[in-house]
Design a protein around this motif. Structure first.
Motif, PDB file in Angstrom:
ATOM      1  N   ASP A 183     -34.980 -19.064  53.392  1.00  8.76           N
ATOM      2  CA  ASP A 183     -33.803 -19.443  54.164  1.00  8.76           C
ATOM      3  C   ASP A 183     -33.895 -18.881  55.578  1.00  8.76           C
ATOM      4  OD1 ASP A 183     -31.251 -20.290  54.941  1.00  8.76           O
ATOM      5  OD2 ASP A 183     -30.308 -18.458  54.205  1.00  8.76           O
ATOM      6  N   ILE A 184     -34.012 -17.575  55.698  1.00  6.87           N
ATOM      7  CA  ILE A 184     -34.113 -16.937  57.004  1.00  6.87           C
ATOM      8  C   ILE A 184     -35.223 -15.902  56.985  1.00  6.87           C
ATOM      9  CG2 ILE A 184     -31.651 -17.261  57.452  1.00  6.87           C
ATOM     10  CD1 ILE A 184     -31.220 -14.314  56.877  1.00  6.87           C
ATOM     11  N   ASP A 185     -35.570 -15.394  58.167  1.00  4.36           N
ATOM     12  CA  ASP A 185     -36.484 -14.257  58.237  1.00  4.36           C
ATOM     13  C   ASP A 185     -35.866 -13.198  59.145  1.00  4.36           C
ATOM     14  OD1 ASP A 185     -37.182 -14.761  61.003  1.00  4.36           O
ATOM     15  OD2 ASP A 185     -38.546 -16.319  60.302  1.00  4.36           O
ATOM     16  N   GLY A 186     -36.546 -12.066  59.271  1.00  5.90           N
ATOM     17  CA  GLY A 186     -35.976 -10.937  59.975  1.00  5.90           C
ATOM     18  C   GLY A 186     -35.599 -11.216  61.415  1.00  5.90           C
ATOM     19  N   MET A 188     -34.143 -13.656  62.604  1.00  8.96           N
ATOM     20  CA  MET A 188     -32.902 -14.419  62.701  1.00  8.96           C
ATOM     21  C   MET A 188     -31.661 -13.603  62.360  1.00  8.96           C
ATOM     22  SD  MET A 188     -34.469 -17.706  60.645  1.00  8.96           S
ATOM     23  CE  MET A 188     -32.944 -18.637  60.608  1.00  8.96           C
ATOM     24  N   VAL A 189     -31.848 -12.388  61.859  1.00 10.20           N
ATOM     25  CA  VAL A 189     -30.725 -11.605  61.335  1.00 10.20           C
ATOM     26  C   VAL A 189     -29.669 -11.328  62.402  1.00 10.20           C
ATOM     27  CG1 VAL A 189     -30.060  -9.352  60.404  1.00 10.20           C
ATOM     28  CG2 VAL A 189     -31.999 -10.592  59.418  1.00 10.20           C
ATOM     29  N   SER A 190     -30.104 -10.943  63.594  1.00 12.26           N
ATOM     30  CA  SER A 190     -29.148 -10.584  64.642  1.00 12.26           C
ATOM     31  C   SER A 190     -28.263 -11.760  65.037  1.00 12.26           C
ATOM     32  CB  SER A 190     -29.892 -10.052  65.877  1.00 12.26           C
ATOM     33  OG  SER A 190     -28.972  -9.650  66.872  1.00 12.26           O
ATOM     34  N   SER A 191     -28.856 -12.928  65.222  1.00 12.89           N
ATOM     35  CA  SER A 191     -28.050 -14.095  65.619  1.00 12.89           C
ATOM     36  C   SER A 191     -27.140 -14.549  64.488  1.00 12.89           C
ATOM     37  CB  SER A 191     -28.962 -15.242  66.065  1.00 12.89           C
ATOM     38  OG  SER A 191     -29.782 -15.694  64.989  1.00 12.89           O
ATOM     39  N   ILE A 192     -27.589 -14.441  63.250  1.00 11.81           N
ATOM     40  CA  ILE A 192     -26.734 -14.807  62.117  1.00 11.81           C
ATOM     41  C   ILE A 192     -25.550 -13.853  62.023  1.00 11.81           C
ATOM     42  CG2 ILE A 192     -26.643 -14.928  59.583  1.00 11.81           C
ATOM     43  CD1 ILE A 192     -29.531 -15.964  59.687  1.00 11.81           C
ATOM     44  N   TYR A 193     -25.794 -12.592  62.362  1.00  8.29           N
ATOM     45  CA  TYR A 193     -24.721 -11.602  62.297  1.00  8.29           C
ATOM     46  C   TYR A 193     -23.737 -11.748  63.455  1.00  8.29           C
ATOM     47  CZ  TYR A 193     -22.376  -7.062  62.140  1.00  8.29           C
ATOM     48  OH  TYR A 193     -21.422  -6.069  62.084  1.00  8.29           O
ATOM     49  N   TYR A 194     -24.245 -11.811  64.671  1.00 10.40           N
ATOM     50  CA  TYR A 194     -23.362 -11.803  65.839  1.00 10.40           C
ATOM     51  C   TYR A 194     -22.839 -13.181  66.236  1.00 10.40           C
ATOM     52  CZ  TYR A 194     -24.068  -6.867  66.957  1.00 10.40           C
ATOM     53  OH  TYR A 194     -24.054  -5.487  66.918  1.00 10.40           O
ATOM     54  N   ILE A 195     -23.627 -14.220  66.029  1.00  8.42           N
ATOM     55  CA  ILE A 195     -23.220 -15.564  66.463  1.00  8.42           C
ATOM     56  C   ILE A 195     -22.586 -16.337  65.313  1.00  8.42           C
ATOM     57  CG2 ILE A 195     -24.016 -17.760  67.428  1.00  8.42           C
ATOM     58  CD1 ILE A 195     -26.225 -16.169  68.867  1.00  8.42           C
ATOM     59  N   GLN A 200     -22.781 -12.471  54.536  1.00 12.49           N
ATOM     60  CA  GLN A 200     -23.189 -12.755  53.164  1.00 12.49           C
ATOM     61  C   GLN A 200     -24.571 -13.401  53.109  1.00 12.49           C
ATOM     62  OE1 GLN A 200     -21.707 -11.770  50.246  1.00 12.49           O
ATOM     63  NE2 GLN A 200     -23.666 -12.489  49.429  1.00 12.49           N
ATOM     64  N   ARG A 201     -24.871 -14.244  54.085  1.00 13.37           N
ATOM     65  CA  ARG A 201     -26.195 -14.873  54.131  1.00 13.37           C
ATOM     66  C   ARG A 201     -27.275 -13.811  54.316  1.00 13.37           C
ATOM     67  NH1 ARG A 201     -28.003 -19.368  58.639  1.00 13.37           N
ATOM     68  NH2 ARG A 201     -30.033 -19.922  57.722  1.00 13.37           N
ATOM     69  N   ILE A 202     -26.967 -12.794  55.093  1.00 14.31           N
ATOM     70  CA  ILE A 202     -27.912 -11.688  55.308  1.00 14.31           C
ATOM     71  C   ILE A 202     -28.061 -10.866  54.030  1.00 14.31           C
ATOM     72  CG2 ILE A 202     -28.303  -9.569  56.624  1.00 14.31           C
ATOM     73  CD1 ILE A 202     -26.758 -10.962  58.943  1.00 14.31           C
ATOM     74  N   VAL A 203     -26.961 -10.649  53.319  1.00 12.45           N
ATOM     75  CA  VAL A 203     -27.006  -9.928  52.046  1.00 12.45           C
ATOM     76  C   VAL A 203     -27.902 -10.668  51.058  1.00 12.45           C
ATOM     77  CG1 VAL A 203     -25.657  -9.190  50.037  1.00 12.45           C
ATOM     78  CG2 VAL A 203     -24.752  -8.837  52.351  1.00 12.45           C
ATOM     79  N   ASP A 204     -27.740 -11.972  50.963  1.00 10.23           N
ATOM     80  CA  ASP A 204     -28.567 -12.773  50.048  1.00 10.23           C
ATOM     81  C   ASP A 204     -30.052 -12.623  50.394  1.00 10.23           C
ATOM     82  OD1 ASP A 204     -26.244 -13.629  48.838  1.00 10.23           O
ATOM     83  OD2 ASP A 204     -26.184 -15.546  49.908  1.00 10.23           O
ATOM     84  N   TYR A 205     -30.349 -12.646  51.665  1.00  6.07           N
ATOM     85  CA  TYR A 205     -31.722 -12.490  52.145  1.00  6.07           C
ATOM     86  C   TYR A 205     -32.273 -11.109  51.793  1.00  6.07           C
ATOM     87  CZ  TYR A 205     -35.199 -11.363  55.794  1.00  6.07           C
ATOM     88  OH  TYR A 205     -36.305 -10.932  56.474  1.00  6.07           O
ATOM     89  N   CYS A 206     -31.459 -10.080  51.991  1.00  9.32           N
ATOM     90  CA  CYS A 206     -31.874  -8.707  51.699  1.00  9.32           C
ATOM     91  C   CYS A 206     -32.142  -8.526  50.209  1.00  9.32           C
ATOM     92  CB  CYS A 206     -30.786  -7.748  52.179  1.00  9.32           C
ATOM     93  SG  CYS A 206     -31.292  -6.016  52.321  1.00  9.32           S
TER      94      CYS A 206
END
Length: 233
Positions: A183-186, A188-195, A200-206
């Motif tokens: 789905d995502i890679d590292g 992309m984490v900042s933009s998914i978080y701030y923008i 939750q999408r980051i949690v799933d990735y982690c």
């Protein structure tokens, strides 16, 4: 030999980090100057401190942890996973730290991919920055190398070759393990978080990274892949 390590004592861990501020403009003048000094020898001449600020999420002095996912093996060969995720880093760390009050984690062995260079020192530093002592497994002062309860799958893969670097994704591929980067890679984490503001999408990735990490360790021991079971108690 890693085959002799009791798997039930291994705590698989992965963290996700972002810059402490969403943009360069949000930094104070002092922080901007300190960032300039910190990164001066890492930047190419044509890259300004402002443009390089996207890298702040990999430096504990200028970033923060937004998610810690952990996994431990149960007797029925399932990996139970739990995540600590919060915009309030201090609350996240406090809740994560309380986990180590459990008798089961008294002699726990931490395992991460590139954990000795990233995850373990990051956690310890952010605890101190937030005015708390790191949990015992993250404290290294006064310990001999063989007394430090840390495993690193990147280090295990090196076999003494210190020039070698391998990503979690590539190591998963060579072992025939499904990729955690579906789905995502590292990057992309900042933009998914701030923008996108989609924690939750980051949690799933982690959590996918934790399962992949555990299965890489299993493959290194010549063992079968694990299944996952969310919500570690």
């Amino acid at each position: 030999m890693i085959q002799n390590i009791p798997l039930e004592k291994v705590l698989f861990i992965d963290i996700e980090t972002v810059p402490n501020a969403s943009s360069w403009e949000e930094l104070s003048e002092t922080e901007q100057k300190l960032w300039d000094k910190k990164t001066r020898f890492q930047r190419k001449d044509e890259i300004s401190p402002e443009d390089y600020y996207e890298k702040a999420g990999v430096m504990a002095e200028f970033g923060k942890i937004i998610c810690i996912s952990i996994g431990m093996l149960e007797k029925n060969e399932t990996l139970r996973i739990k995540s600590f995720a919060n915009d309030d880093e201090k609350k996240l760390l406090r809740e994560f730290g309380e986990l180590f009050n459990s008798p089961r984690l008294r002699d726990v062995i931490l395992c991460a991919h590139n954990g000795k260079e990233f995850d373990f020192p990051w956690v310890a530093r952010r605890f101190l920055i937030n005015g708390m002592q790191p949990p015992t497994p993250f404290q290294m002062f006064g310990k001999k190398p063989w007394e430090i309860p840390h495993l690193d799958t990147m280090e295990l893969w090196k076999f003494g070759d210190y020039k070698n670097f391998i990503s979690l994704e590539l190591l998963a591929h060579v072992f025939g393990i499904p990729t955690p980067k579906d789905d995502i890679d590292g990057s992309m984490v900042s933009s998914i978080y701030y923008i996108e503001k989609d924690l939750q999408r980051i949690v799933d990735y982690c959590e996918k990274d934790v399962l992949t990490l555990a299965n890489i360790f299993r493959r290194m021991r010549q063992e079968d892949l694990l299944q996952r079971n969310i919500n570690l108690d």
